[in-house]
Scaffold this active site. Structure first.
Site, PDB file in Angstrom:
ATOM      1  CB  CYS A 250      54.510  35.718  32.717  1.00  0.00           C
ATOM      2  SG  CYS A 250      52.945  35.523  31.843  1.00  0.00           S
TER       3      CYS A 250
ATOM      4  NE  ARG B 200      56.307  36.670  38.399  1.00  0.00           N
ATOM      5  CZ  ARG B 200      56.193  37.954  38.774  1.00  0.00           C
ATOM      6  NH1 ARG B 200      56.464  38.290  40.019  1.00  0.00           N
ATOM      7  NH2 ARG B 200      55.798  38.891  37.946  1.00  0.00           N
TER       8      ARG B 200
ATOM      9  CD1 TRP C  29      47.848  33.694  34.322  1.00  0.00           C
ATOM     10  CD2 TRP C  29      48.287  32.316  36.007  1.00  0.00           C
ATOM     11  NE1 TRP C  29      46.692  33.512  35.016  1.00  0.00           N
ATOM     12  CE2 TRP C  29      46.914  32.679  36.058  1.00  0.00           C
ATOM     13  CE3 TRP C  29      48.771  31.465  36.979  1.00  0.00           C
ATOM     14  CZ2 TRP C  29      46.041  32.217  37.030  1.00  0.00           C
ATOM     15  CZ3 TRP C  29      47.902  30.985  37.949  1.00  0.00           C
ATOM     16  CH2 TRP C  29      46.571  31.346  37.971  1.00  0.00           C
TER      17      TRP C  29
ATOM     18  CG  ASN D 139      54.524  39.617  33.811  1.00  0.00           C
ATOM     19  OD1 ASN D 139      53.460  39.078  33.505  1.00  0.00           O
ATOM     20  ND2 ASN D 139      54.785  40.040  35.033  1.00  0.00           N
ATOM     21  N   GLY D 140      52.814  41.221  31.247  1.00  0.00           N
ATOM     22  CA  GLY D 140      51.959  42.410  31.196  1.00  0.00           C
ATOM     23  C   GLY D 140      50.899  42.228  30.126  1.00  0.00           C
TER      24      GLY D 140
ATOM     25  CD  GLU E  87      34.998  38.878  49.951  1.00  0.00           C
ATOM     26  OE1 GLU E  87      34.236  37.892  50.047  1.00  0.00           O
ATOM     27  OE2 GLU E  87      36.223  38.774  49.967  1.00  0.00           O
TER      28      GLU E  87
ATOM     29  CE  LYS F 100      38.863  37.487  51.925  1.00  0.00           C
ATOM     30  NZ  LYS F 100      37.746  37.132  51.111  1.00  0.00           N
TER      31      LYS F 100
ATOM     32  CD  GLU G 147      38.700  33.911  53.671  1.00  0.00           C
ATOM     33  OE1 GLU G 147      39.012  32.749  53.423  1.00  0.00           O
ATOM     34  OE2 GLU G 147      38.232  34.665  52.811  1.00  0.00           O
TER      35      GLU G 147
ATOM     36  CG  HIS H 248      13.345  43.992  61.036  1.00  0.00           C
ATOM     37  ND1 HIS H 248      12.065  44.401  61.342  1.00  0.00           N
ATOM     38  CD2 HIS H 248      13.762  44.799  60.009  1.00  0.00           C
ATOM     39  CE1 HIS H 248      11.695  45.362  60.535  1.00  0.00           C
ATOM     40  NE2 HIS H 248      12.697  45.639  59.701  1.00  0.00           N
TER      41      HIS H 248
ATOM     42  CE  LYS I 255      43.350  31.512  46.138  1.00  0.00           C
ATOM     43  NZ  LYS I 255      42.775  32.758  46.721  1.00  0.00           N
TER      44      LYS I 255
HETATM   45  C1  AGP Z   1      37.496  33.264  49.981  1.00  0.00           C
HETATM   46  O1  AGP Z   1      38.461  34.120  50.537  1.00  0.00           O
HETATM   47  C2  AGP Z   1      37.834  31.820  50.239  1.00  0.00           C
HETATM   48  N1  AGP Z   1      39.133  31.493  49.761  1.00  0.00           N
HETATM   49  C3  AGP Z   1      36.745  30.888  49.713  1.00  0.00           C
HETATM   50  O2  AGP Z   1      35.507  31.298  50.221  1.00  0.00           O
HETATM   51  C4  AGP Z   1      36.621  30.864  48.178  1.00  0.00           C
HETATM   52  O3  AGP Z   1      36.129  32.097  47.716  1.00  0.00           O
HETATM   53  C5  AGP Z   1      35.635  29.761  47.783  1.00  0.00           C
HETATM   54  O4  AGP Z   1      36.148  28.533  48.234  1.00  0.00           O
HETATM   55  C6  AGP Z   1      35.396  29.688  46.275  1.00  0.00           C
HETATM   56  O5  AGP Z   1      36.626  29.441  45.632  1.00  0.00           O
HETATM   57  P1  AGP Z   1      36.687  29.606  44.025  1.00  0.00           P
HETATM   58  O6  AGP Z   1      36.447  31.046  43.737  1.00  0.00           O
HETATM   59  O7  AGP Z   1      38.049  29.139  43.654  1.00  0.00           O
HETATM   60  O8  AGP Z   1      35.598  28.743  43.451  1.00  0.00           O
END
Ligand code: AGP
Length: 607
Positions: A2, A27, A74, A100-101, A480, A484, A487, A503, A602
């Site tokens: 927040c 925020r 938030w 906030n917390g 994962e 990272k 992307e 394999h 995002k």
């Molecule tokens: C991950 O770093 C990316 N931003 C992307 O793969 C993301 O995880 C995916 O689009 C799913 O988003 P969500 O968790 O908001 O559903």
């Protein structure tokens, strides 16, 4: 996460605070509110949505007040409505505060206050503090009452407090959530971060955990956790507004990597009770899990890899089979799912269309749906039978960082919860839960070696390909980590089960194709070691993530990044933190647009 702004001085306090909230809008913007001194009394105005909506509530113009406290919310604990918007007050409307917390012992405190006839207007943890101060302030002065109450609170807080009985005084306190003071010409500011006050002053100081600051009649007194008066230096903040929002981090992504420990703490908060997992206390879910033949799960991107990790947890501890499907495949093929199945999904944004379509398909076939989501008020949790919120505040960087760790923590708790429901014995449950509570501290230890990670990343940032290897709990982490790197730095990275190398993919390995091998000392360590030997005999550069004290791997790998010893189910929190840092620093070295990588968004609301 927040936003807090408070002001006392010669300016229009309502204007200063609402302008400050606008800077903190990123925020959180579920609701906002303000309490200000007018005509010798305190007036409160609250509104849902952005701070602009709050400003519009003053139809006759902004009241001319010299002191005010304001807050952007938030929503985490307590739905998003006017009653839960801050500031909150006590029974008599004398004490007002914004927070906030997260107050970890909120439930017990609330029960005790209710037994003493306190009447609550909200379902937030914050309001409890106002009632506690109300009681204590009947016996001692306001500052002493605040100190006494905060001594009995566990959890994180950034607090600003004002009392109708002493309307010229603002008290600010911090523990675990950032809170800054600003100073001008006979005026003081309090804010969650400097960006909210840079338009008025660049003279700022960050309070330290345990500090209580009292501002009254143009003077400031700060005392520390021991109650000792301390002098803290105001500094000239040279950040621009954007830098101030990042609290000095170069990117939101780096700030959010470092928020990982706090995110895990907030996600498990109040979800481990008397040594037992308690994150899905729902009778319908219990009945469904008890009878389920399997769990079908589906998501996208990082959320998909969270589910892959959740699969290992749930199958290991609840002995319940878990299918994990890519959401965009799940709803376009004739997936097999029916009323006997539980459908589990994960989504940071709560809006990803592929994931939403998968959820809708599962529901159309009668499956009981559970979603793990960060953003409240979004579509996926609103149509799920059960929604579990991550409570980690907004994640601004396009790349998911703190959210993955938060999702993993909730999935681990769920796996133990499901084991409890199905009466499956988990011999090391207590060790895992105790270890999970300690994970944030271990993550901070890992993040403290960020300079080592940075130095190593610059030695590898010129490569165009990378192989990420892991086994068991760390295979989803390998996927994962590779995502990272892709992307953030646009470097091609492929993740594989370490045992699968021979394999086929082993053919890729040469001096220009480095490998990141996740090799903590766990039940598959020896297997990973032999896989690493396969890499080294082909001359591939190799970075290993290993357990502190492991000298053997140091003789094998070209470089080693160490994590503290921990239960093998908890190592993903530490290995993932390192891989997030590594990807960040490779991207930094390659000059990439880290918070908003090319081609990405995002929240993907197209299918
Ligand atoms: C991950 O770093 C990316 N931003 C992307 O793969 C993301 O995880 C995916 O689009 C799913 O988003 P969500 O968790 O908001 O559903």
């Amino acid at each position: 996460m927040c936003g807090i702004v408070a002001y006392v001085g010669y300016r229009n306090a309502v204007r200063v605070c609402i302008q400050g909230l606008a800077e903190l809008e990123y925020r959180g913007y579920d609701a906002s509110g303000i309490v200000f001194v007018a005509n010798g009394t305190l007036e409160v105005v609250k509104e849902l949505g952005r701070p602009e909506n709050l400003r519009k509530k003053f139809v006759d113009g902004l009241p001319n007040s010299r002191i005010a406290i304001a807050h952007n919310r938030w929503a985490t604990h307590g739905v998003n409505n006017i009653e839960n918007a801050h500031p909150h007050s006590d029974c008599e409307g004398i004490i007002f505060l914004a927070h906030n917390g997260i107050i970890e012992n909120a439930c017990g405190l609330r029960e005790n206050l209710s037994l003493r006839d306190h009447r609550f207007k909200s379902t937030t943890d914050t309001e409890i503090i106002a009632h506690l101060i109300e009681e204590s302030n009947k016996v001692v002065g306001l500052e002493e009452a605040v100190r006494t109450v905060l001594a009995g609170i566990s959890g994180s807080y950034a607090l600003v407090i004002i009392s109708k009985k002493e309307p010229e005084k603002i008290i600010a306190a911090r523990n675990g959530s950032s809170l800054w003071l600003g100073m001008g010409n006979g005026e003081f500011f309090v804010a969650s971060e400097p960006s909210a006050m840079l338009a008025f002053t660049k003279s700022a100081l960050p309070l330290v955990d345990g500090d209580i600051a009292v501002i009254e009649n143009g003077s400031l007194v700060i005392s520390d956790a021991r109650g000792e008066r301390v002098h803290r230096e105001f500094r000239n903040v040279t950040w621009n507004v954007e830098e101030a929002k990042r609290e000095g981090y170069a990117h939101y992504t780096l700030k959010e990597i470092f928020q990982g420990p706090e995110a895990v703490g907030n996600s498990i908060f109040d979800r481990i009770k008397e040594g037992r997992p308690a994150c899905a206390d729902d009778s319908k879910l219990r009945e469904k899990i008890r009878r389920a033949r399997r769990i079908v799960s589906s998501a996208c991107g990082t959320a998909l890899y969270s589910l892959e990790l959740g699969k290992y947890f749930i199958e290991q501890y609840a002995k319940l089979p878990v299918e994990v499907e890519i959401a965009s495949e799940f709803y376009t093929k004739n997936s097999i799912i029916d009323v006997g199945d539980v459908f589990l999904t994960v989504s940071q944004s709560g809006e990803t269309l592929d994931t939403l379509e998968a959820l809708r398909l599962a529901q159309s076939k009668g499956a009981f749906s559970v979603s793990i989501v960060n953003k409240m008020g979004t579509v996926i949790p609103s149509i799920s039978d059960i929604a579990i919120f991550q409570n980690i505040g907004r994640e601004v960087g396009v790349a998911s960082t703190k959210s993955f760790l938060s999702q993993a923590a909730i999935l681990l708790l769920l796996s133990l919860e499901f084991a409890k429901i199905r009466e499956t014995l988990v011999e090391d449950m207590e060790e895992i839960l105790q270890g999970l509570k300690n994970v944030p501290a271990l993550m901070r230890k890992v993040l403290a070696q960020s300079e080592n990670v940075r130095a190593l990343s610059t030695q590898y940032s010129h490569f165009h390909n990378f192989l990420y290897l892991g086994r068991k709990f760390n295979l989803p982490v390998a996927f994962e980590g590779a995502l990272k790197l892709k992307e953030l730095s646009y470097v091609h990275a492929e993740a594989y089960g370490a045992g699968e190398m021979k394999h086929g993919p082993l053919a890729l390995i040469d001096k220009d194709f480095p490998t990141m091998a996740i090799a903590p000392r766990d039940s598959v360590y020896e297997k990973v070691i032999s896989n690493i030997e396969e890499i080294k005999t082909r001359g591939g550069p190799l970075i290993a993530i290993a357990t502190e004290g492991d000298e053997r791997i140091g003789r094998l790998a070209d470089h080693v990044l160490y994590i503290p010893e921990t239960h093998e189910a908890l190592s993903p929190f530490l290995t993932a933190s390192i891989l997030q840092l590594f990807a960040y620093y490779v991207a930094l070295d390659r000059g990439c647009d880290i918070d908003t990588p090319r081609n990405l968004a995002k929240s993907i609301t197209v299918a």
